[in-house]
Write a protein that holds these residues in place. Structure first.
Motif, PDB file in Angstrom:
ATOM      1  N   PHE A   6       1.433  -1.238  -0.549  1.00 40.42           N
ATOM      2  CA  PHE A   6       0.033  -0.159   0.148  1.00 40.42           C
ATOM      3  C   PHE A   6       0.602   1.736  -0.139  1.00 40.42           C
ATOM      4  O   PHE A   6       0.343   2.454  -0.226  1.00 40.42           O
ATOM      5  CB  PHE A   6      -1.080   0.003   0.798  1.00 40.42           C
ATOM      6  CG  PHE A   6      -1.830  -0.771   1.361  1.00 40.42           C
ATOM      7  CD1 PHE A   6      -2.814  -1.149   0.620  1.00 40.42           C
ATOM      8  CD2 PHE A   6      -1.920  -2.097   2.179  1.00 40.42           C
ATOM      9  CE1 PHE A   6      -3.379  -2.493   0.333  1.00 40.42           C
ATOM     10  CE2 PHE A   6      -3.293  -3.021   2.722  1.00 40.42           C
ATOM     11  CZ  PHE A   6      -3.776  -3.171   1.233  1.00 40.42           C
ATOM     12  N   VAL A   7       1.567   1.339   0.480  1.00 43.89           N
ATOM     13  CA  VAL A   7       3.095   2.526   0.491  1.00 43.89           C
ATOM     14  C   VAL A   7       2.941   2.781  -0.669  1.00 43.89           C
ATOM     15  O   VAL A   7       3.178   4.465  -0.827  1.00 43.89           O
ATOM     16  CB  VAL A   7       4.319   1.845   1.115  1.00 43.89           C
ATOM     17  CG1 VAL A   7       5.418   3.215   1.281  1.00 43.89           C
ATOM     18  CG2 VAL A   7       3.503   1.175   2.488  1.00 43.89           C
ATOM     19  N   GLY A   8       2.773   2.480  -2.165  1.00 44.15           N
ATOM     20  CA  GLY A   8       3.565   3.023  -3.493  1.00 44.15           C
ATOM     21  C   GLY A   8       2.378   3.723  -3.563  1.00 44.15           C
ATOM     22  O   GLY A   8       2.493   4.063  -4.702  1.00 44.15           O
ATOM     23  N   LYS A   9       1.311   3.809  -3.372  1.00 44.79           N
ATOM     24  CA  LYS A   9      -0.197   3.512  -4.042  1.00 44.79           C
ATOM     25  C   LYS A   9      -0.673   5.630  -3.805  1.00 44.79           C
ATOM     26  O   LYS A   9      -0.107   5.373  -2.958  1.00 44.79           O
ATOM     27  CB  LYS A   9      -1.302   2.833  -3.156  1.00 44.79           C
ATOM     28  CG  LYS A   9      -1.013   1.187  -3.981  1.00 44.79           C
ATOM     29  CD  LYS A   9      -1.560   0.343  -4.046  1.00 44.79           C
ATOM     30  CE  LYS A   9      -1.705  -0.894  -5.009  1.00 44.79           C
ATOM     31  NZ  LYS A   9      -3.197  -1.233  -5.001  1.00 44.79           N
ATOM     32  N   SER A  10      -0.846   5.592  -4.663  1.00 42.10           N
ATOM     33  CA  SER A  10      -1.612   6.944  -4.835  1.00 42.10           C
ATOM     34  C   SER A  10      -2.672   7.364  -3.510  1.00 42.10           C
ATOM     35  O   SER A  10      -3.303   5.855  -3.027  1.00 42.10           O
ATOM     36  CB  SER A  10      -1.763   7.925  -5.810  1.00 42.10           C
ATOM     37  OG  SER A  10      -3.082   7.245  -6.347  1.00 42.10           O
ATOM     38  N   ASP A  11      -3.096   8.635  -3.283  1.00 38.75           N
ATOM     39  CA  ASP A  11      -4.707   8.099  -2.179  1.00 38.75           C
ATOM     40  C   ASP A  11      -5.489   7.847  -2.960  1.00 38.75           C
ATOM     41  O   ASP A  11      -6.379   6.998  -2.235  1.00 38.75           O
ATOM     42  CB  ASP A  11      -4.818   9.823  -1.574  1.00 38.75           C
ATOM     43  CG  ASP A  11      -3.773  10.039  -1.118  1.00 38.75           C
ATOM     44  OD1 ASP A  11      -3.220   9.152  -0.315  1.00 38.75           O
ATOM     45  OD2 ASP A  11      -3.815  11.577  -1.084  1.00 38.75           O
ATOM     46  N   ARG A  52      -5.618  -1.530   7.517  1.00 36.65           N
ATOM     47  CA  ARG A  52      -4.231  -1.053   6.705  1.00 36.65           C
ATOM     48  C   ARG A  52      -4.545   0.490   6.095  1.00 36.65           C
ATOM     49  O   ARG A  52      -3.685   1.255   6.598  1.00 36.65           O
ATOM     50  CB  ARG A  52      -3.895  -1.896   6.018  1.00 36.65           C
ATOM     51  CG  ARG A  52      -2.802  -3.336   6.896  1.00 36.65           C
ATOM     52  CD  ARG A  52      -2.118  -4.626   5.813  1.00 36.65           C
ATOM     53  NE  ARG A  52      -1.452  -5.536   6.852  1.00 36.65           N
ATOM     54  CZ  ARG A  52      -2.027  -6.658   6.869  1.00 36.65           C
ATOM     55  NH1 ARG A  52      -2.671  -6.781   5.926  1.00 36.65           N
ATOM     56  NH2 ARG A  52      -1.083  -7.213   7.924  1.00 36.65           N
ATOM     57  N   ILE A  53      -5.357  -0.106   5.462  1.00 38.38           N
ATOM     58  CA  ILE A  53      -6.142   1.350   3.903  1.00 38.38           C
ATOM     59  C   ILE A  53      -6.163   1.905   5.033  1.00 38.38           C
ATOM     60  O   ILE A  53      -5.628   3.667   4.906  1.00 38.38           O
ATOM     61  CB  ILE A  53      -6.869   1.240   3.078  1.00 38.38           C
ATOM     62  CG1 ILE A  53      -5.915   0.416   1.892  1.00 38.38           C
ATOM     63  CG2 ILE A  53      -7.088   1.896   2.384  1.00 38.38           C
ATOM     64  CD1 ILE A  53      -7.610  -0.959   0.956  1.00 38.38           C
ATOM     65  N   LYS A  54      -6.648   1.706   5.733  1.00 37.00           N
ATOM     66  CA  LYS A  54      -7.206   3.313   7.121  1.00 37.00           C
ATOM     67  C   LYS A  54      -6.607   3.940   7.308  1.00 37.00           C
ATOM     68  O   LYS A  54      -6.103   5.413   7.822  1.00 37.00           O
ATOM     69  CB  LYS A  54      -8.480   2.741   7.635  1.00 37.00           C
ATOM     70  CG  LYS A  54      -9.594   2.678   6.841  1.00 37.00           C
ATOM     71  CD  LYS A  54     -11.187   2.539   8.024  1.00 37.00           C
ATOM     72  CE  LYS A  54     -12.259   2.009   6.994  1.00 37.00           C
ATOM     73  NZ  LYS A  54     -13.494   1.821   7.536  1.00 37.00           N
TER      74      LYS A  54
END
Length: 67
Positions: A6-11, A52-54
């Motif tokens: 998830f770190v490399g993904k945009s909002d 994790r995403i939240k």
């Protein structure tokens, strides 16, 4: 998925993934209620991925506010 996924993904990508995971969680709940759930461990995985995403979104918004 792991935190590093998830770190490399945009909002926007995180928001899209969150929507997909919530939809999957909804479907898994129905499968569990009708005893059609093939992989019970998937419920836990989806729930943790949502968390994790939240968490990632909260950290990003906190960092943006702090600047």
């Amino acid at each position: 998925m792991a935190q590093k996924d998830f770190v490399g993904k945009s909002d926007d990508q995180l928001t899209e993934n969150l929507g997909n995971l919530k939809r999957e969680q909804f479907n898994l709940r129905f499968q569990a209620a009708t005893n059609q759930l093939e992989k019970p461990s998937r419920v836990r995985e989806v729930r943790r991925d949502i968390a994790r995403i939240k968490t990632m979104q909260a950290q990003r918004s906190g960092a943006a506010t702090a600047k």
